[in-house]
Design an enzyme around this catalytic site. Sequence first.
Site, PDB file in Angstrom:
ATOM      1  N   LYS A 214       0.866  -1.189   0.000  1.00  0.00           N
ATOM      2  CA  LYS A 214       0.000   0.000   0.000  1.00  0.00           C
ATOM      3  C   LYS A 214       0.897   1.232   0.000  1.00  0.00           C
ATOM      4  O   LYS A 214       1.425   1.632   1.035  1.00  0.00           O
ATOM      5  CB  LYS A 214      -0.934   0.008   1.204  1.00  0.00           C
ATOM      6  CG  LYS A 214      -2.011   1.076   1.111  1.00  0.00           C
ATOM      7  CD  LYS A 214      -2.966   1.000   2.280  1.00  0.00           C
ATOM      8  CE  LYS A 214      -4.186   1.891   2.038  1.00  0.00           C
ATOM      9  NZ  LYS A 214      -3.856   3.263   1.644  1.00  0.00           N
ATOM     10  N   PHE A 299      -1.812  -1.199 -10.534  1.00  0.00           N
ATOM     11  CA  PHE A 299      -2.215  -2.320  -9.676  1.00  0.00           C
ATOM     12  C   PHE A 299      -3.533  -2.975 -10.071  1.00  0.00           C
ATOM     13  O   PHE A 299      -3.907  -3.993  -9.491  1.00  0.00           O
ATOM     14  CB  PHE A 299      -2.247  -1.911  -8.197  1.00  0.00           C
ATOM     15  CG  PHE A 299      -3.270  -0.859  -7.845  1.00  0.00           C
ATOM     16  CD1 PHE A 299      -4.582  -1.206  -7.559  1.00  0.00           C
ATOM     17  CD2 PHE A 299      -2.898   0.467  -7.751  1.00  0.00           C
ATOM     18  CE1 PHE A 299      -5.514  -0.250  -7.203  1.00  0.00           C
ATOM     19  CE2 PHE A 299      -3.815   1.442  -7.401  1.00  0.00           C
ATOM     20  CZ  PHE A 299      -5.128   1.082  -7.124  1.00  0.00           C
TER      21      PHE A 299
END
Length: 509
Positions: A214, A299
């Site tokens: 993240k 992503f």
Amino acid sequence: MLADVAAASTEVAASSARLVKIERIATLLARSAAEDDTQAVAVIVSWLSGELPQRQIGVGWAALRTLPPPAATPSLTVDDVDDRLSTIKAVAGKGSQATRAGLVHELFSAATDPEQKFLRHLLSGELRQGALAGVMADAVAKAAGLPAAEIRRAAMLAGNLPAVAAAAVTGGRAALADFRLRVGRPVGPMLAQTATSVDDALQRLGGTAVLEAKLDGARVQIHRSGCDVSIYTRSLDDVTHRLPEVVEATLALPATELIADAEAIALRPDGRPHLFQVTAARFGRKDPGDLGPLSVFFFDLLHVDGRDLLDLPTEERFGALDALVRQDQRVDRLVTTDTVAAQEFLERTLAAGHEGVMAKSPHAAYEAGRRGAGWLKVKPVHTLDLVVLAVEWGSGRRQGKLSNIHLGARDPDSSGFVMLGKTFKGMTDAMLEWQTQRFLELADGPTDGYVVHLRPEQVVEIAFDGVQRSSRYPAGMALRFVRVLRYRDDKSPAEADTVETVRRFYERD
């Protein structure tokens, strides 16, 4: 009429029953549709969601602190107010602040007392009435006489519930046909729920998870059609002209059409991330030339060369992404069933300077615009003991309660406290009752204004996600995503955390 919207807002805020909220909003929307006012339907949905169609109009709380006497009778229409707000937003140049203040004064002079209260809460971002996206979508469905699932699907693909509402309520099912995944039109990003640990995430995802780093950057949605690239923020603002590196990286991919999720981030020469504010600065400048470069890491992939991937499981979308994007341009990823391996991945990610990890179900579809159960975020929780310096009277369900607290850290040099932010998150009904009584006892001055200043005696334990640079507060820092955990009656203000403690978090972030 604005009066009808203000009345509906008051009724919605006063009720805790979801069905009552839905019925009241649906009635208001149906009435506007009967008048064939498509613009008003969209505006009402925005307003009752606590948002302005214009987003920001350059009017702060200072301009709303002192209002003119209210009008005796209602005369403002929804369209009239919306047009006036657009005019206020458009004001620019020398003397713009005074011009906006004059226009705000004119608007409020034409508003009745209930209308003034509604507008003040709306413009200050304090319109909290429980009309969240799910309630609003159901209200639109009821007003349009359509299944809620069709409204949600259209809103997901449009990234714009007000536009969907206007189409559905005035045009019915046929009008929803235009709301499909389309290159060049941003969709609401899929959001994540929170897990307490990687072990918790694995259990909730059925034992297998795709873990991703993240990154503490800025999420972007990238659209490409031939040589045309458009880039949008998570709030669907177009920032293409500010991110030329992302445009260049996208044009280098072996595809003609695509819609992708990615993270734009400023990295140091050693590959570690800069402070989030360095990345964020690029999004606030029209000319990025005087700021450092950004890197982009993809992503997820929602569309490629005529093929929609939204409804495919994560593992298939990631397979398509891997075939399109080089590994060094993708977010680091690990598929695992092992808690130890997952924890090691989290620790490596944190050691690299990132926020935490995302844990995703390999079988989940992409739920655009929703906080889906198939995505979980895992981040370390930071806590501080701070002192409450002031508190604001609440609105909506919190009307009559002291709600939004101003937080300060101890400053040993001045023997005082330095404000670092505000929050109303995490407060239970019981906590609101308690703190209203407690803070009235601590009031240091009048209690009938919007903000009640306090003697700095109450310590509160808060959780937060990070610290960012801010010119709003004297210390030059502000806390990010603050939630109240509990009040610490066992601690004195002298035991509160210091500004230096907060600064260490800032430097580490």
